[in-house]
Design a protein around this motif. Structure first.
Motif, PDB file in Angstrom:
ATOM      1  N   VAL A  20      -0.631  -4.049  -6.089  1.00 53.82           N
ATOM      2  CA  VAL A  20      -0.601  -4.391  -4.666  1.00 53.82           C
ATOM      3  C   VAL A  20       0.450  -3.551  -3.940  1.00 53.82           C
ATOM      4  O   VAL A  20       0.253  -3.129  -2.797  1.00 53.82           O
ATOM      5  CB  VAL A  20      -0.332  -5.890  -4.470  1.00 53.82           C
ATOM      6  CG1 VAL A  20      -0.338  -6.252  -2.988  1.00 53.82           C
ATOM      7  CG2 VAL A  20      -1.384  -6.721  -5.202  1.00 53.82           C
ATOM      8  N   GLY A  21       1.570  -3.290  -4.613  1.00 61.77           N
ATOM      9  CA  GLY A  21       2.588  -2.429  -4.007  1.00 61.77           C
ATOM     10  C   GLY A  21       2.057  -1.046  -3.687  1.00 61.77           C
ATOM     11  O   GLY A  21       2.417  -0.444  -2.666  1.00 61.77           O
ATOM     12  N   GLY A  22       1.189  -0.514  -4.555  1.00 65.34           N
ATOM     13  CA  GLY A  22       0.561   0.773  -4.262  1.00 65.34           C
ATOM     14  C   GLY A  22      -0.358   0.699  -3.063  1.00 65.34           C
ATOM     15  O   GLY A  22      -0.411   1.632  -2.245  1.00 65.34           O
ATOM     16  N   LEU A  23      -1.095  -0.406  -2.952  1.00 62.82           N
ATOM     17  CA  LEU A  23      -1.940  -0.594  -1.769  1.00 62.82           C
ATOM     18  C   LEU A  23      -1.091  -0.649  -0.507  1.00 62.82           C
ATOM     19  O   LEU A  23      -1.427  -0.033   0.520  1.00 62.82           O
ATOM     20  CB  LEU A  23      -2.750  -1.888  -1.913  1.00 62.82           C
ATOM     21  CG  LEU A  23      -3.808  -1.932  -3.012  1.00 62.82           C
ATOM     22  CD1 LEU A  23      -4.399  -3.330  -3.115  1.00 62.82           C
ATOM     23  CD2 LEU A  23      -4.911  -0.911  -2.759  1.00 62.82           C
ATOM     24  N   ILE A  68       8.786  -9.938  -1.678  1.00 67.19           N
ATOM     25  CA  ILE A  68       9.795  -9.071  -1.055  1.00 67.19           C
ATOM     26  C   ILE A  68       9.677  -7.656  -1.608  1.00 67.19           C
ATOM     27  O   ILE A  68       9.640  -6.671  -0.850  1.00 67.19           O
ATOM     28  CB  ILE A  68      11.208  -9.632  -1.305  1.00 67.19           C
ATOM     29  CG1 ILE A  68      11.308 -11.067  -0.811  1.00 67.19           C
ATOM     30  CG2 ILE A  68      12.244  -8.753  -0.629  1.00 67.19           C
ATOM     31  CD1 ILE A  68      12.544 -11.799  -1.310  1.00 67.19           C
ATOM     32  N   SER A  69       9.609  -7.544  -2.917  1.00 72.11           N
ATOM     33  CA  SER A  69       9.540  -6.221  -3.551  1.00 72.11           C
ATOM     34  C   SER A  69       8.236  -5.509  -3.227  1.00 72.11           C
ATOM     35  O   SER A  69       8.211  -4.303  -2.956  1.00 72.11           O
ATOM     36  CB  SER A  69       9.690  -6.371  -5.069  1.00 72.11           C
ATOM     37  OG  SER A  69      10.891  -7.033  -5.390  1.00 72.11           O
ATOM     38  N   VAL A  70       7.133  -6.254  -3.263  1.00 70.31           N
ATOM     39  CA  VAL A  70       5.819  -5.644  -3.034  1.00 70.31           C
ATOM     40  C   VAL A  70       5.646  -5.225  -1.584  1.00 70.31           C
ATOM     41  O   VAL A  70       5.267  -4.085  -1.294  1.00 70.31           O
ATOM     42  CB  VAL A  70       4.703  -6.628  -3.447  1.00 70.31           C
ATOM     43  CG1 VAL A  70       3.337  -6.101  -3.014  1.00 70.31           C
ATOM     44  CG2 VAL A  70       4.728  -6.862  -4.948  1.00 70.31           C
ATOM     45  N   HIS A  71       5.927  -6.131  -0.655  1.00 68.88           N
ATOM     46  CA  HIS A  71       5.564  -5.890   0.735  1.00 68.88           C
ATOM     47  C   HIS A  71       6.695  -5.300   1.573  1.00 68.88           C
ATOM     48  O   HIS A  71       6.442  -4.418   2.401  1.00 68.88           O
ATOM     49  CB  HIS A  71       5.058  -7.198   1.355  1.00 68.88           C
ATOM     50  CG  HIS A  71       3.851  -7.744   0.676  1.00 68.88           C
ATOM     51  ND1 HIS A  71       2.572  -7.295   0.953  1.00 68.88           N
ATOM     52  CD2 HIS A  71       3.712  -8.678  -0.301  1.00 68.88           C
ATOM     53  CE1 HIS A  71       1.705  -7.943   0.194  1.00 68.88           C
ATOM     54  NE2 HIS A  71       2.370  -8.774  -0.582  1.00 68.88           N
ATOM     55  N   ALA A  72       7.923  -5.765   1.377  1.00 68.26           N
ATOM     56  CA  ALA A  72       9.027  -5.187   2.140  1.00 68.26           C
ATOM     57  C   ALA A  72       9.405  -3.813   1.591  1.00 68.26           C
ATOM     58  O   ALA A  72       9.412  -2.815   2.327  1.00 68.26           O
ATOM     59  CB  ALA A  72      10.235  -6.120   2.122  1.00 68.26           C
ATOM     60  N   VAL A  73       9.705  -3.755   0.288  1.00 67.71           N
ATOM     61  CA  VAL A  73      10.093  -2.475  -0.313  1.00 67.71           C
ATOM     62  C   VAL A  73       8.910  -1.507  -0.323  1.00 67.71           C
ATOM     63  O   VAL A  73       9.042  -0.330   0.053  1.00 67.71           O
ATOM     64  CB  VAL A  73      10.630  -2.694  -1.743  1.00 67.71           C
ATOM     65  CG1 VAL A  73      10.939  -1.353  -2.409  1.00 67.71           C
ATOM     66  CG2 VAL A  73      11.876  -3.561  -1.706  1.00 67.71           C
ATOM     67  N   GLY A  74       7.727  -1.983  -0.750  1.00 66.44           N
ATOM     68  CA  GLY A  74       6.553  -1.115  -0.758  1.00 66.44           C
ATOM     69  C   GLY A  74       6.175  -0.634   0.626  1.00 66.44           C
ATOM     70  O   GLY A  74       5.785   0.527   0.818  1.00 66.44           O
ATOM     71  N   GLY A  75       6.275  -1.511   1.625  1.00 67.89           N
ATOM     72  CA  GLY A  75       5.938  -1.112   2.989  1.00 67.89           C
ATOM     73  C   GLY A  75       6.892  -0.078   3.544  1.00 67.89           C
ATOM     74  O   GLY A  75       6.479   0.893   4.188  1.00 67.89           O
ATOM     75  N   ILE A  76       8.189  -0.273   3.307  1.00 62.49           N
ATOM     76  CA  ILE A  76       9.175   0.704   3.786  1.00 62.49           C
ATOM     77  C   ILE A  76       8.985   2.044   3.081  1.00 62.49           C
ATOM     78  O   ILE A  76       9.070   3.115   3.719  1.00 62.49           O
ATOM     79  CB  ILE A  76      10.597   0.153   3.576  1.00 62.49           C
ATOM     80  CG1 ILE A  76      10.849  -1.002   4.564  1.00 62.49           C
ATOM     81  CG2 ILE A  76      11.643   1.253   3.754  1.00 62.49           C
ATOM     82  CD1 ILE A  76      12.143  -1.743   4.333  1.00 62.49           C
TER      83      ILE A  76
END
Length: 446
Positions: A293-296, A342-350
């Motif tokens: 999901v982080g890649g997405l 937090i890791s997936v969406h905040a860190v991945g998004g940034i």
């Protein structure tokens, strides 16, 4: 300065955009299953009902005022003059979708896309607050997110706001660019998840007396992995529709957008498999799923402007970031985040926003009123950094402050007996698995 305008769409573009939007509910279903699978079995029904409720609240809040404050590029807005330049801060559209009519196809498609997108953003904090976040409190918090925080930042990025104007005002590339929502959907949702984790505090038994975190495994990894597959389908629609509506991507670019999205997710998941295999001796299923999901998430910002090779690099780095960020937030910031939101969406998004500044190519394209800024790639990089600074320096304190005030008047964490008994029985009166034994706190602590 000429105001930024929404891209014009051909009939083919509108049809393709509509079909893409129809796929986004798969991402919503996928995230709901992931959050539920990574939580405890005695809170599974509560998490699924919470998902339905926050999606409903987000849609209605966005209908009432969110769309009016986000608006569409080129439509009326409130403007301030700073340093002799006009800066667009918030839209001035009518409430209750009254600015959306049958004769304005672009506005209708944007409203439709955003109803799903704001629901997706509202689901993200549920992952960090699972097992202890009251249903009513999550709904009120969603009102704040969907009615204010999300539309405000989305206006700055997609509604012709000041971040998008960095190109025409200061020559910073095309201004801040985010095709599919790495910042406005994912990072905003992820930073809200961080504030919820801090305000609620960790689950009982999560930290030892020495403040060392204890692993509390999710109850159903099958839900999690199936949710990943659903999320992929939804992200294909989210990235394609966003690129068409907000960056003017041609219909012919949709296959490449889909390829980049898939490659980023695949590379991110395999990156996590390799890292966890090297560190722990065996691959970790939940971390690998979260990295998928982080890649997405990371693919969304630049999906329309990068090569497949860059998408793979973006995914590899996203997978590594998710794996190490989960440990860092857990150990260093004492942020108990059962769903890894937090890791997936905040860190991945940034990271997705930064990756656009590093890898994007805009040859011959007009984005945010600027055509082809390849002569100054450093300007685009700086515009992306301004967006990241805005997320961390303004959106994070804002969402924390709003939820902190809410917690003062309407406590967000469930009572101690509710957490021990399970959210299903305490708040709903029935469990998700009545024919099976659910594990008690004593089992977790052994």
């Amino acid at each position: 300065m000429t105001p930024l305008a929404a891209p014009a769409l051909s009939e083919t573009g509108m049809t393709l955009c509509a079909l893409s939007i129809l796929l986004i509910p798969f991402a919503i279903a996928g995230l709901s299953l992931i959050n539920t699978g990574l939580g405890r079995s005695r809170s599974a029904a509560h998490l699924m009902l919470s998902s339905l409720c926050v999606i409903a609240v987000a849609a209605l809040a966005y209908f009432v005022c969110g769309f009016a404050w986000q608006g569409i590029a080129g439509q009326p807005s409130h403007v301030f003059t700073v340093g002799g330049r006009k800066w667009n801060w918030i839209a001035a559209a009518p409430l209750f979708f009254r600015g959306v009519g049958p004769n304005d196809a672009v506005a209708s498609l944007v409203a439709w896309l955003e109803v799903f997108s704001v629901g997706l953003a509202a689901l993200i904090p549920l992952g960090s607050g699972s097992d202890r976040w009251r249903l009513g409190a999550s709904c009120v918090s969603t009102l704040l997110l969907a009615g204010w925080t999300y539309p405000l930042f989305a206006h700055w990025v997609w509604g012709g706001g000041w971040l998008a104007q960095l190109g025409v005002n200061y020559g910073l590339g095309h201004g801040f660019v985010d095709a599919g929502g790495s910042s406005s959907v994912q990072a905003v949702g992820g930073l809200t998840a961080l504030t919820i984790a801090w305000i609620l505090g960790p689950r009982k038994g999560k930290y030892s007396p020495n403040s060392l975190p204890t692993a509390i495994p999710g109850h159903n990894v099958v839900y999690v992995l199936f949710g990943c597959l659903l999320a992929l389908v939804g992200w294909l629609g989210l990235n394609s529709a966003g690129a068409i509506l907000f960056t003017g991507a041609e219909s012919s670019r949709v296959p490449m957008i889909a390829i980049n999205t898939i490659l980023a997710a695949a590379a991110s998941a395999l990156s996590a498999v390799v890292i966890t295999r090297a560190r722990f001796g065996k691959p970790d299923a939940s971390l690998s799923a979260n990295s998928w999901v982080g890649g997405l998430v990371a693919s969304s910002a630049a999906c329309a402007f990068i090569t497949p090779e860059a998408a793979v690099v973006t995914g590899i780095i996203a997978g590594a970031l998710v794996v190490f960020a989960v440990e860092w937030f857990d150990l260093r910031l004492v942020a108990d985040d059962p769903g890894g939101a937090i890791s997936v969406h905040a860190v991945g998004g940034i990271w997705g926003v930064v990756a656009l500044g590093l890898f994007a190519h805009f040859a011959g394209q007009t984005v945010n009123g600027v055509t082809n800024s390849l002569h100054d790639p450093s300007g685009q990089w700086l515009a992306q950094l301004v967006g990241v600074a805005t997320l961390l320096g303004l959106i994070l304190p804002m969402t924390y402050g709003l939820n902190w005030l809410l917690d003062r008047f309407y406590p967000q964490r469930v009572a101690v007996e509710g957490e021990l008994q399970g959210m299903d029985l305490f708040e709903l009166g029935a469990g998700a698995y009545p024919e099976f034994v659910t594990h008690s706190e004593d089992f977790i602590e052994r």
